[in-house]
Motif scaffolding. Structure first.
Motif, PDB file in Angstrom:
ATOM      1  N   LEU A 249      -2.252 -26.680 -33.923  1.00 13.52           N
ATOM      2  CA  LEU A 249      -1.277 -27.498 -34.643  1.00 13.52           C
ATOM      3  C   LEU A 249      -1.934 -28.240 -35.805  1.00 13.52           C
ATOM      4  CD1 LEU A 249       0.939 -28.961 -31.775  1.00 13.52           C
ATOM      5  CD2 LEU A 249       1.535 -27.171 -33.424  1.00 13.52           C
ATOM      6  N   ALA A 250      -3.130 -28.766 -35.570  1.00 13.51           N
ATOM      7  CA  ALA A 250      -3.856 -29.454 -36.650  1.00 13.51           C
ATOM      8  C   ALA A 250      -4.179 -28.479 -37.780  1.00 13.51           C
ATOM      9  CB  ALA A 250      -5.126 -30.091 -36.114  1.00 13.51           C
ATOM     10  N   ALA A 251      -4.586 -27.281 -37.426  1.00  9.54           N
ATOM     11  CA  ALA A 251      -4.896 -26.273 -38.447  1.00  9.54           C
ATOM     12  C   ALA A 251      -3.644 -25.871 -39.215  1.00  9.54           C
ATOM     13  CB  ALA A 251      -5.529 -25.051 -37.800  1.00  9.54           C
ATOM     14  N   LYS A 252      -2.544 -25.749 -38.513  1.00 14.75           N
ATOM     15  CA  LYS A 252      -1.280 -25.356 -39.158  1.00 14.75           C
ATOM     16  C   LYS A 252      -0.841 -26.399 -40.179  1.00 14.75           C
ATOM     17  CE  LYS A 252       2.697 -23.147 -39.604  1.00 14.75           C
ATOM     18  NZ  LYS A 252       2.731 -22.192 -40.692  1.00 14.75           N
ATOM     19  N   VAL A 253      -0.806 -27.665 -39.786  1.00 19.53           N
ATOM     20  CA  VAL A 253      -0.310 -28.700 -40.707  1.00 19.53           C
ATOM     21  C   VAL A 253      -1.289 -28.991 -41.834  1.00 19.53           C
ATOM     22  CG1 VAL A 253       1.176 -29.756 -38.971  1.00 19.53           C
ATOM     23  CG2 VAL A 253      -1.110 -30.674 -39.328  1.00 19.53           C
ATOM     24  N   SER A 254      -2.578 -28.738 -41.631  1.00 21.85           N
ATOM     25  CA  SER A 254      -3.569 -29.011 -42.675  1.00 21.85           C
ATOM     26  C   SER A 254      -3.911 -27.764 -43.494  1.00 21.85           C
ATOM     27  CB  SER A 254      -4.841 -29.595 -42.065  1.00 21.85           C
ATOM     28  OG  SER A 254      -5.453 -28.645 -41.214  1.00 21.85           O
ATOM     29  N   HIS A 255      -3.283 -26.633 -43.166  1.00 22.16           N
ATOM     30  CA  HIS A 255      -3.513 -25.358 -43.873  1.00 22.16           C
ATOM     31  C   HIS A 255      -4.981 -24.946 -43.844  1.00 22.16           C
ATOM     32  CE1 HIS A 255       0.593 -25.598 -45.262  1.00 22.16           C
ATOM     33  NE2 HIS A 255       0.339 -26.837 -45.669  1.00 22.16           N
ATOM     34  N   ARG A 256      -5.617 -25.180 -42.694  1.00 25.63           N
ATOM     35  CA  ARG A 256      -7.032 -24.808 -42.542  1.00 25.63           C
ATOM     36  C   ARG A 256      -7.142 -23.565 -41.670  1.00 25.63           C
ATOM     37  NH1 ARG A 256     -10.330 -29.961 -41.369  1.00 25.63           N
ATOM     38  NH2 ARG A 256     -12.050 -28.481 -41.460  1.00 25.63           N
ATOM     39  N   ASP A 257      -8.198 -22.824 -41.863  1.00 28.22           N
ATOM     40  CA  ASP A 257      -8.430 -21.610 -41.094  1.00 28.22           C
ATOM     41  C   ASP A 257      -8.918 -21.940 -39.687  1.00 28.22           C
ATOM     42  OD1 ASP A 257      -7.746 -20.107 -43.287  1.00 28.22           O
ATOM     43  OD2 ASP A 257      -9.812 -19.691 -43.872  1.00 28.22           O
ATOM     44  N   VAL A 258      -8.687 -20.996 -38.787  1.00 25.06           N
ATOM     45  CA  VAL A 258      -9.101 -21.133 -37.385  1.00 25.06           C
ATOM     46  C   VAL A 258      -9.961 -19.938 -37.010  1.00 25.06           C
ATOM     47  CG1 VAL A 258      -8.264 -21.054 -34.995  1.00 25.06           C
ATOM     48  CG2 VAL A 258      -7.088 -22.456 -36.672  1.00 25.06           C
ATOM     49  N   PHE A 259     -11.015 -20.210 -36.279  1.00 23.99           N
ATOM     50  CA  PHE A 259     -11.752 -19.155 -35.608  1.00 23.99           C
ATOM     51  C   PHE A 259     -11.316 -19.200 -34.156  1.00 23.99           C
ATOM     52  CE2 PHE A 259     -15.011 -17.378 -32.977  1.00 23.99           C
ATOM     53  CZ  PHE A 259     -15.403 -16.249 -33.669  1.00 23.99           C
ATOM     54  N   GLY A 260     -10.820 -18.097 -33.630  1.00 25.71           N
ATOM     55  CA  GLY A 260     -10.407 -18.027 -32.240  1.00 25.71           C
ATOM     56  C   GLY A 260     -10.847 -16.711 -31.634  1.00 25.71           C
ATOM     57  N   ALA A 261     -11.373 -16.753 -30.429  1.00 24.32           N
ATOM     58  CA  ALA A 261     -11.831 -15.542 -29.751  1.00 24.32           C
ATOM     59  C   ALA A 261     -11.070 -15.353 -28.451  1.00 24.32           C
ATOM     60  CB  ALA A 261     -13.324 -15.623 -29.476  1.00 24.32           C
ATOM     61  N   GLY A 262     -10.692 -14.141 -28.196  1.00 26.70           N
ATOM     62  CA  GLY A 262      -9.979 -13.818 -26.977  1.00 26.70           C
ATOM     63  C   GLY A 262     -10.902 -13.632 -25.793  1.00 26.70           C
ATOM     64  N   SER A 263     -10.312 -13.682 -24.622  1.00 22.13           N
ATOM     65  CA  SER A 263     -11.080 -13.583 -23.381  1.00 22.13           C
ATOM     66  C   SER A 263     -11.228 -12.156 -22.868  1.00 22.13           C
ATOM     67  CB  SER A 263     -10.395 -14.417 -22.294  1.00 22.13           C
ATOM     68  OG  SER A 263      -9.143 -13.829 -21.965  1.00 22.13           O
ATOM     69  N   GLY A 264     -10.462 -11.225 -23.435  1.00 22.74           N
ATOM     70  CA  GLY A 264     -10.464  -9.856 -22.920  1.00 22.74           C
ATOM     71  C   GLY A 264      -9.422  -9.649 -21.844  1.00 22.74           C
ATOM     72  N   SER A 265      -8.714 -10.712 -21.477  1.00 22.41           N
ATOM     73  CA  SER A 265      -7.690 -10.661 -20.429  1.00 22.41           C
ATOM     74  C   SER A 265      -6.327 -10.993 -21.016  1.00 22.41           C
ATOM     75  CB  SER A 265      -8.027 -11.683 -19.340  1.00 22.41           C
ATOM     76  OG  SER A 265      -6.937 -11.879 -18.476  1.00 22.41           O
ATOM     77  N   CYS A 266      -5.280 -10.430 -20.433  1.00 21.48           N
ATOM     78  CA  CYS A 266      -3.910 -10.705 -20.863  1.00 21.48           C
ATOM     79  C   CYS A 266      -3.106 -11.303 -19.707  1.00 21.48           C
ATOM     80  CB  CYS A 266      -3.241  -9.425 -21.354  1.00 21.48           C
ATOM     81  SG  CYS A 266      -4.042  -8.644 -22.747  1.00 21.48           S
ATOM     82  N   SER A 267      -3.733 -12.145 -18.908  1.00 22.08           N
ATOM     83  CA  SER A 267      -3.110 -12.628 -17.673  1.00 22.08           C
ATOM     84  C   SER A 267      -1.929 -13.570 -17.887  1.00 22.08           C
ATOM     85  CB  SER A 267      -4.160 -13.312 -16.789  1.00 22.08           C
ATOM     86  OG  SER A 267      -4.677 -14.451 -17.448  1.00 22.08           O
ATOM     87  N   LEU A 268      -1.818 -14.217 -19.044  1.00 23.13           N
ATOM     88  CA  LEU A 268      -0.723 -15.172 -19.238  1.00 23.13           C
ATOM     89  C   LEU A 268       0.603 -14.486 -19.538  1.00 23.13           C
ATOM     90  CD1 LEU A 268      -2.579 -17.987 -21.179  1.00 23.13           C
ATOM     91  CD2 LEU A 268      -1.645 -18.104 -18.872  1.00 23.13           C
ATOM     92  N   TYR A 269       0.651 -13.664 -20.554  1.00 24.66           N
ATOM     93  CA  TYR A 269       1.892 -12.979 -20.925  1.00 24.66           C
ATOM     94  C   TYR A 269       1.889 -11.493 -20.568  1.00 24.66           C
ATOM     95  CZ  TYR A 269       3.716 -16.947 -23.602  1.00 24.66           C
ATOM     96  OH  TYR A 269       4.213 -18.171 -23.983  1.00 24.66           O
ATOM     97  N   GLY A 270       0.716 -10.903 -20.413  1.00 28.90           N
ATOM     98  CA  GLY A 270       0.629  -9.493 -20.081  1.00 28.90           C
ATOM     99  C   GLY A 270       0.618  -8.557 -21.274  1.00 28.90           C
ATOM    100  N   VAL A 271       0.974  -9.050 -22.457  1.00 26.54           N
ATOM    101  CA  VAL A 271       1.053  -8.193 -23.645  1.00 26.54           C
ATOM    102  C   VAL A 271       0.170  -8.678 -24.790  1.00 26.54           C
ATOM    103  CG1 VAL A 271       3.374  -7.335 -23.131  1.00 26.54           C
ATOM    104  CG2 VAL A 271       3.084  -9.419 -24.487  1.00 26.54           C
ATOM    105  N   MET A 272      -0.461  -9.838 -24.612  1.00 22.52           N
ATOM    106  CA  MET A 272      -1.356 -10.382 -25.632  1.00 22.52           C
ATOM    107  C   MET A 272      -2.557 -11.005 -24.946  1.00 22.52           C
ATOM    108  SD  MET A 272       0.733 -13.814 -26.717  1.00 22.52           S
ATOM    109  CE  MET A 272       2.314 -12.987 -26.623  1.00 22.52           C
ATOM    110  N   GLU A 273      -3.650 -11.029 -25.669  1.00 26.68           N
ATOM    111  CA  GLU A 273      -4.904 -11.528 -25.118  1.00 26.68           C
ATOM    112  C   GLU A 273      -4.893 -13.050 -24.973  1.00 26.68           C
ATOM    113  OE1 GLU A 273      -9.652 -10.764 -25.927  1.00 26.68           O
ATOM    114  OE2 GLU A 273      -8.180 -10.149 -27.423  1.00 26.68           O
ATOM    115  N   ASN A 274      -5.552 -13.539 -23.945  1.00 24.89           N
ATOM    116  CA  ASN A 274      -5.702 -14.988 -23.740  1.00 24.89           C
ATOM    117  C   ASN A 274      -6.786 -15.533 -24.658  1.00 24.89           C
ATOM    118  OD1 ASN A 274      -3.945 -14.504 -21.621  1.00 24.89           O
ATOM    119  ND2 ASN A 274      -5.475 -14.814 -20.050  1.00 24.89           N
ATOM    120  N   TRP A 275      -6.599 -16.780 -25.111  1.00 23.36           N
ATOM    121  CA  TRP A 275      -7.589 -17.491 -25.922  1.00 23.36           C
ATOM    122  C   TRP A 275      -8.767 -17.847 -25.037  1.00 23.36           C
ATOM    123  CZ3 TRP A 275      -6.772 -20.051 -30.923  1.00 23.36           C
ATOM    124  CH2 TRP A 275      -7.788 -20.956 -31.263  1.00 23.36           C
ATOM    125  N   ASN A 276      -9.984 -17.658 -25.525  1.00 22.32           N
ATOM    126  CA  ASN A 276     -11.185 -18.012 -24.783  1.00 22.32           C
ATOM    127  C   ASN A 276     -11.859 -19.253 -25.386  1.00 22.32           C
ATOM    128  OD1 ASN A 276     -13.166 -17.787 -22.802  1.00 22.32           O
ATOM    129  ND2 ASN A 276     -14.403 -16.389 -24.010  1.00 22.32           N
TER     130      ASN A 276
END
Length: 126
Positions: free
Chosen positions: A93-120
């Motif tokens: 949310l902070a990145a969205k409102v400040s128009h800053r880039d985010v580095f995010g890496a996935g965990s390799g698992s899709c246990s939350l939704y089943g169709v997208m990777e979980n944030w690590n």
């Protein structure tokens, strides 16, 4: 004798943390390599997702996890019912409102939704 016991205990903790941190880094699937946040959503059950302006890159010349559907190749999931999930929500949310880039890496698992990777792990770019 007390110093030796304390040192051994501290060394064991350090080694355990080191192994946990670096083993989790090596199992990441997709990476948002300093991308813009397009959308953030949190559902009534506490599950949330962040959509980026580009598809995730596969880490270490591999592929995205097989559970990641093509429609969600630009998305990472998180759970706001945990402290980590609330921290992720604050970051995106902070990145969205400040128009800053985010580095995010996935965990390799899709246990939350089943169709997208979980944030690590991840952060806002400087």
């Amino acid at each position: 004798m007390k110093y030796i016991t304390s040192f051994n205990f501290s060394l064991r903790i350090f080694i355990s943390v080191f192994i946990l941190v670096f083993s989790s880094l090596s199992y990441s699937g997709g990476v948002a390599n300093y991308y813009q946040v397009i959308a953030v959503r949190v559902d009534h059950n506490g599950k949330g997702l962040v959509q980026f302006d580009q598809p995730l890159q596969a880490k270490d010349n591999s592929t995205l996890p097989s559970c990641t559907q093509p429609a969600y190749a630009d998305t990472l999931a998180f759970n706001t019912k945990t402290e980590a999930g609330n921290a992720i929500l604050a970051i995106v949310l902070a990145a969205k409102v400040s128009h800053r880039d985010v580095f995010g890496a996935g965990s390799g698992s899709c246990s939350l939704y089943g169709v997208m990777e979980n944030w690590n792990y991840g952060w806002i770019a400087k």
